[in-house]
Design an enzyme around this catalytic site. Structure first.
Site, PDB file in Angstrom:
ATOM      1  N   GLY A 181      -1.005  -0.298  11.224  1.00 14.14           N
ATOM      2  CA  GLY A 181      -1.301   0.328   9.938  1.00 14.14           C
ATOM      3  C   GLY A 181      -2.783   0.498   9.670  1.00 14.14           C
ATOM      4  CG  ASN A 220      -7.626   0.639  -0.441  1.00 16.64           C
ATOM      5  OD1 ASN A 220      -7.926   1.654  -1.071  1.00 16.64           O
ATOM      6  ND2 ASN A 220      -8.495   0.015   0.333  1.00 16.64           N
ATOM      7  NE  ARG A 270       2.809  -5.046  23.275  1.00 18.39           N
ATOM      8  CZ  ARG A 270       2.329  -5.688  22.212  1.00 18.39           C
ATOM      9  NH1 ARG A 270       1.106  -6.199  22.245  1.00 18.39           N
ATOM     10  NH2 ARG A 270       3.043  -5.831  21.121  1.00 18.39           N
ATOM     11  CB  THR A 271       4.504   0.321  21.440  1.00 22.13           C
ATOM     12  OG1 THR A 271       4.777  -1.065  21.595  1.00 22.13           O
ATOM     13  CG2 THR A 271       5.810   1.093  21.330  1.00 22.13           C
ATOM     14  CE  LYS A 320      -4.130  -1.859   2.275  1.00 21.05           C
ATOM     15  NZ  LYS A 320      -5.066  -1.668   3.407  1.00 21.05           N
TER      16      LYS A 320
END
Length: 285
Positions: free
Chosen positions: A139, A96, A161-162, A75
């Site tokens: 993404g 896309n 989480r990050t 993409k």
């Protein structure tokens, strides 16, 4: 022997690596058949190192394709190689959907439109709220943040989480988007009217953490972009706690609409028969 209509009319593709499990040919094949249109749509696997050459063949006409869909991992490169990426693609840095027009390769990204159209169909009025929580910062979350913001949501909490990944999205999409670590999930859910899971938690029947959705507004909608299984563990939990849920299959179906119209000249409809066709295919594999 194939349908003679496939010999004539526009030819379109879906490309990725790998691509053999794509359900896009089923979707577009259904529309070509029900609308009685000439043309074809097929999966065309292209390795990353060959993608630039494939796009060159699309531009010069030697591929024979009028355009097509692009999925992982192509993409971002599709966006960079297009002659005329639209504003949606430019903000996302990914495309896309590709089509040839006036000898130029145009590009857009229909993921966000697919997401909102699915909610419009399955739970009209979902956008009357002004605060959304997006769980995950991969993404797939980019187009969803863009679409939710553009539908008028004033506050969008991205929980990951990050937290650095979430901050990158907040920087990209502006002051309405706020980044939080996973530990802040319960706090940012308070008063939100839309909860979106963009992570792979619960995909293919994997276990998912127990979530308490009750901090959301009483009429909040919970949705998941995962559609295998159709009712993910997170959706099942939300439903058990009394919240309306929307599965992710409709996003796949609705994101296909704009491309089909570009290549084949008619706007298709996402109907119950198409949904049933894809569900049957999911159950068979």
């Amino acid at each position: 022997m194939g349908d003679s209509r496939e010999t004539f009319g526009p030819k379109a593709f879906v490309t990725g690596f790998p691509i053999k499990h794509s359900r896009s040919p089923l979707i577009h094949g259904y529309w070509l058949k029900t609308l009685g249109l000439p043309g074809s749509y097929r999966a065309h696997e292209v390795a990353p190192e060959a993608f630039a050459d494939f796009i060159a063949s699309l531009k010069d006409g030697s591929s024979g394709f009028a355009g097509g869909n692009v999925t992982i991992p192509h993409k971002e490169l599709a966006f960079r190689l297009a002659d005329r990426p639209d504003a949606l693609s430019q903000e996302l840095g990914a495309s896309n959907t590709l089509w040839l027009e006036d000898d130029l390769l145009h590009a857009t990204n229909t993921d966000g439109r697919g997401f909102t159209a699915n909610l419009d169909e399955r739970h009209p009025g979902w956008d009357r709220h002004d605060t959304a929580v997006i769980f995950g910062a991969g993404g797939a979350s980019r187009a969803i943040i863009q679409a939710v913001r553009d539908r008028g949501f004033k506050t969008i909490h991205v929980v990951n989480r990050t937290v650095g990944r979430a901050r990158e999205l907040a920087d990209r999409f502006g002051p309405k988007v706020h980044a939080h670590p996973a530990g802040a999930l319960a706090e940012v859910m308070k008063g939100a009217g839309l909860f979106i899971n963009t992570t792979s938690l619960g995909m293919d029947g994997e276990a998912a953490p127990q979530l308490d959705f009750t901090p959301l507004t009483a009429d909040a909608v919970v949705t998941d972009i995962v559609y295998v299984p159709l009712k993910t563990p997170l959706l099942a939990q939300a439903q058990e706690q009394g919240f309306p849920i929307v599965d992710g299959l409709g996003m796949l179906l609705h994101q296909a609409v704009p491309g089909f119209e570009k290549w084949f000249g008619k706007r298709p409809v996402v109907d119950a028969a198409l949904r049933a066709l894809i569900i049957a295919d999911m159950e068979a594999h």
